[in-house]
Enzyme design. Structure first.
Site, PDB file in Angstrom:
ATOM      1  N   GLU A  65       0.820  -1.212   0.000  1.00  0.00           N
ATOM      2  CA  GLU A  65       0.000   0.000   0.000  1.00  0.00           C
ATOM      3  C   GLU A  65       0.853   1.260   0.000  1.00  0.00           C
ATOM      4  O   GLU A  65       1.970   1.279   0.539  1.00  0.00           O
ATOM      5  CB  GLU A  65      -0.884   0.024   1.260  1.00  0.00           C
ATOM      6  N   ASP A 236      -7.877  -4.881   8.748  1.00  0.00           N
ATOM      7  CA  ASP A 236      -7.385  -3.679   8.071  1.00  0.00           C
ATOM      8  C   ASP A 236      -7.269  -3.818   6.559  1.00  0.00           C
ATOM      9  O   ASP A 236      -6.509  -3.102   5.917  1.00  0.00           O
ATOM     10  CB  ASP A 236      -6.028  -3.254   8.653  1.00  0.00           C
TER      11      ASP A 236
END
Length: 345
Positions: A65, A236
């Site tokens: 990410e 998450d």
């Protein structure tokens, strides 16, 4: 060769070794307590920040990410991965690095490791939220999932919220033993438990931090009594949860940035219009946090770029006047900016 002498060519770089020196010079608990205050200060100026869900590249074994944001003066981003299978291969589940740059010129002003720093800021954020939402006078926290993040979480809650006792549980007894040893050395009262149900007995705060990238139910409805604060940090990414939907529906839910949390957090189990409260509003006094003793408050933590921005700014300020960084020859900065090619000759 005049480029070698340009001060703009060099960027402060904080290596893992220097991050360790910096944290130890400040003290782990003081570092996280100060960082919690820095994050809160930035959340209180929420409208100034660029806000976007992180850019994620998913694979069958993990995710990579990028997390960018800017307050109009400085720009920051973090590269971070999450690969639960790494532990079995002797690797970290999460690694990260980050950069802080000046918006006016675009020139970087800090490059730093963020594997340690992410653990510190995640724990600081958890404890900051606990300061606003946990039952007053809380002294005991259950820590379910005793991996790389667990000690940071426990020490942050000790420093910021006054937690005295932690009750540990992990499916791997070796992880619990590791965590217990580290926390006892740090002066925390530790109770090692054999089940998650045992761990939450008598705890006013329940923190879940598990790594498996799958829909999971670490907390079932019948496990959770009234009046607790749940700090759920393991869910998450899409397809990864920790808490039963029934627990969510009994709770007042607080989030960082709804467009990201609804995709990645435990609330991905709920309808898209399910009501949640944004934490920046609580920190600014525009929304209520805990309102009564029997209320269940639920922090659906996924991590947001503003928190990393705060951490980058905090580290940049803390390394000033120290030897805890190196000058990295990172930028091409010739005397004549139009003669970049001339640097090759």
């Amino acid at each position: 060769m005049d480029f070698k002498f340009s001060p703009l060519a060099y960027v402060p770089f904080v290596s893992v070794e220097n991050m360790i020196k910096l944290v130890n010079s400040i003290g782990v608990e003081v570092f996280m307590s100060e960082l919690a205050d820095a994050i809160e200060a930035d959340f209180k100026r929420w409208e100034l920040f660029d806000k976007t869900p992180r850019v994620a590249s998913h694979s069958d074994v993990g995710v990579i990410e990028l997390m960018p944001t800017s307050d109009g003066d400085m720009y920051g981003f973090k590269y971070v991965n999450g690969h639960p299978k790494n532990t079995k291969e002797g690797l970290q589940t999460v690694t990260a690095f980050g950069l802080l740059a000046e918006v006016d010129s675009g020139y970087p002003k800090l490059l730093t490791e963020m594997t340690l720093l992410t653990a510190l800021r995640t724990a600081a954020m958890s404890a900051l939220v606990g300061r606003h939402l946990a039952p007053k006078g809380s002294t005991t926290m259950a820590m379910i999932g005793n991996g790389a993040q667990s000690e940071f979480q426990c020490l942050a809650f000790k420093a910021v919220c006054g937690i005295e006792t932690v009750r540990l549980y992990d499916i791997d007894p070796a992880a619990t033993a590791k965590c217990a040893e580290n926390l006892e050395k740090a002066g925390v009262n530790v109770v090692s438990c054999k089940t998650a149900e045992e761990a939450i007995e008598g705890a006013q705060i329940i923190t879940t931090c598990t790594a498996d990238k799958q829909y999971a139910t670490i907390l079932t409805d019948n496990m959770v009594g009234d009046g607790v604060h749940i700090n759920a940090i393991g869910g998450d990414c899409p397809g990864k949860t920790e808490v039963a939907e029934a627990v969510l529906r009994r709770s007042e839910i607080f989030v960082e940035y709804p467009p990201q949390t609804r995709v990645e957090g435990d609330i991905q189990q709920l309808p898209e219009d399910y009501p949640v409260t944004e934490l920046w509003r609580v920190m600014r006094g525009e929304a209520e946090g805990r309102t009564h003793a029997r209320q269940i408050t639920f922090f659906d933590s996924v991590g947001f770029a503003v928190e990393d921005f705060s951490a980058l700014k905090y580290v940049r300020a803390k390394i000033e006047g120290t030897d805890f960084f190196e000058h990295l020859d990172m930028l091409a900065d010739p005397k004549d900016p139009r003669n970049l090619y001339g640097m090759l000759s």
